[in-house]
Enzyme design. Structure first.
Site, mmCIF file in Angstrom:
data_model
loop_
_atom_site.group_PDB
_atom_site.id
_atom_site.type_symbol
_atom_site.label_atom_id
_atom_site.label_comp_id
_atom_site.label_asym_id
_atom_site.label_seq_id
_atom_site.Cartn_x
_atom_site.Cartn_y
_atom_site.Cartn_z
ATOM 1 N N ASP A 1 -61.939 -7.832 4.615
ATOM 2 C CA ASP A 1 -60.963 -6.928 3.998
ATOM 3 C C ASP A 1 -61.320 -6.569 2.549
ATOM 4 O OD1 ASP A 1 -59.334 -6.584 6.211
ATOM 5 O OD2 ASP A 1 -58.089 -8.333 5.746
ATOM 6 N N HIS B 1 -63.952 -9.619 10.535
ATOM 7 C CA HIS B 1 -63.138 -9.475 11.739
ATOM 8 C C HIS B 1 -63.278 -8.079 12.309
ATOM 9 C CE1 HIS B 1 -60.572 -8.650 8.237
ATOM 10 N NE2 HIS B 1 -59.976 -7.727 8.974
ATOM 11 N N ARG C 1 -49.491 -6.938 7.246
ATOM 12 C CA ARG C 1 -50.475 -7.774 6.560
ATOM 13 C C ARG C 1 -50.084 -8.018 5.114
ATOM 14 N NH1 ARG C 1 -56.435 -5.555 5.542
ATOM 15 N NH2 ARG C 1 -55.612 -5.211 3.467
HETATM 16 FE FE LIG Z 1 -59.147 -5.893 8.254
#
Ligand SMILES: [Fe+2]
Length: 325
Positions: free
Chosen positions: A115, A263, A280
């Site tokens: 991320d 991921h 999230r």
């Molecule tokens: Fe992600």
């Protein structure tokens, strides 16, 4: 089944050979002792991603749980419509992506990625809560970047230790030029150079810190060399041997160490009309450090923490100024 009960009473069950554990005997809605939080942290450092099944918590409780592990970031560097009252929550919502960006996809990044590595300080961790997910498909996969590094031969590890790479949004892009999403990225550029091998600040482990979603090229080598090296490294970080795959049910929560994992969002739903909504939160990260002490460099944009990103503040100001007094 390999299950361990910790001193604080939570259970930790290994799910795959290199990565992933399910944590049980804990209710994230209730008050959690420092001992429980510490045991979750230790399980996270060991297993890289941990899962909690069937938790009933709301946005505020998700933010409160996340804050036990560090500062909670603003939702996302490009999130210009945060949830009212919860600016730290990023919706991962298929119909919302389609409405806002004209793209049918399950996440803002549909390839293997870590991320927000376009930021000079990518989030330390991410917590994702499933609220309305289909009973079939929609699985997410995670890969252990430490295992991927350790799986390279010694001469390749030694080479990787010396390399640096640029990360940016829409690297190697499949995002249509001229789309709303492309404009959002262009209006608020975020670019950083990170070490290819990152020394984990808590465990001291070395992770192969490149990903197909954000890593555009290796710096200080030729474009052809960069392409070959990244092909090799991307293949390494996405090898099935280093992954775990998780099927979501409503109420499930995944918590991953974003310093040691990549991921992959679901790949199997793009042809189906189905709702899929998760939320999230992320934890403010430190600036990565390489084996030789190199610290990641900010090329464009700014540090990603709990503040509303400057470019989004400025855009809001323009809108406010345009309103009649
Ligand atoms: Fe992600």
């Amino acid at each position: 089944m390999s299950t361990v009960t910790t001193d604080s009473g939570i259970t930790v069950t290994q799910l795959a050979g290199h990565i992933g554990a399910e944590i049980g005997n804990v209710d994230l809605a209730g008050p959690l002792s420092d001992a429980v939080i510490n045991d979750i942290r230790q399980a996270l450092l060991k297993w890289k991603v941990v899962f909690f099944r069937n938790q009933q918590i709301d946005h505020a409780q998700q933010v409160a749980f996340t804050s036990r592990f560090g500062e909670v970031t603003y939702a996302h560097p490009h999130e210009d419509e945060p949830i009212e009252g919860h600016p730290q929550i990023l919706p991962i919502d298929r119909s919302r992506y389609e409405r806002r960006n004209g793209l049918r996809r399950s996440s803002y990044e549909s390839r293997w990625h870590t991320d927000v590595t376009a930021a000079v300080n990518p989030p330390a961790g991410s917590i994702l809560r499933a609220v309305d997910v289909p009973s079939f498909g929609g699985d997410t996969q995670w890969a252990n970047l430490v295992a991927a590094y350790e799986g390279l031969s010694a001469p390749l590890r030694a080479l990787a230790d010396t390399l640096k790479a640029e990360h940016r949004f829409a690297a190697n892009t499949r995002i249509p030029a001229g789309s709303k999403l492309a404009k959002r990225f262009a209006d608020n550029p975020l670019v950083a150079v990170h070490p290819v091998v990152r020394v984990h600040p808590e465990t001291g482990e070395r992770a192969l810190f490149v990903n197909p979603g954000f890593t555009s090229h290796i710096v200080d080598v030729s474009p052809a060399e960069s392409e070959k090296l990244l092909e090799l490294f991307f293949e390494q970080v996405t090898k099935p041997a280093y992954t775990v795959r998780f099927h979501w049910n409503n109420g499930d929560i995944a918590f991953w160490d974003n310093r040691a994992t990549a991921h992959l969002a679901p790949q199997d739903l793009d042809h189906i009309e189905v709702e899929r909504v998760l939320y999230r939160t992320t934890i403010t990260g430190d600036v990565p450090v390489g084996v030789d002490g190199f610290r990641s460099q900010l090329i464009e944009g700014e540090f990603f923490g709990n503040a509303v990103p400057t470019a989004l503040q400025q855009a809001r100001q323009v809108v406010a100024d345009a309103q009649p007094a």
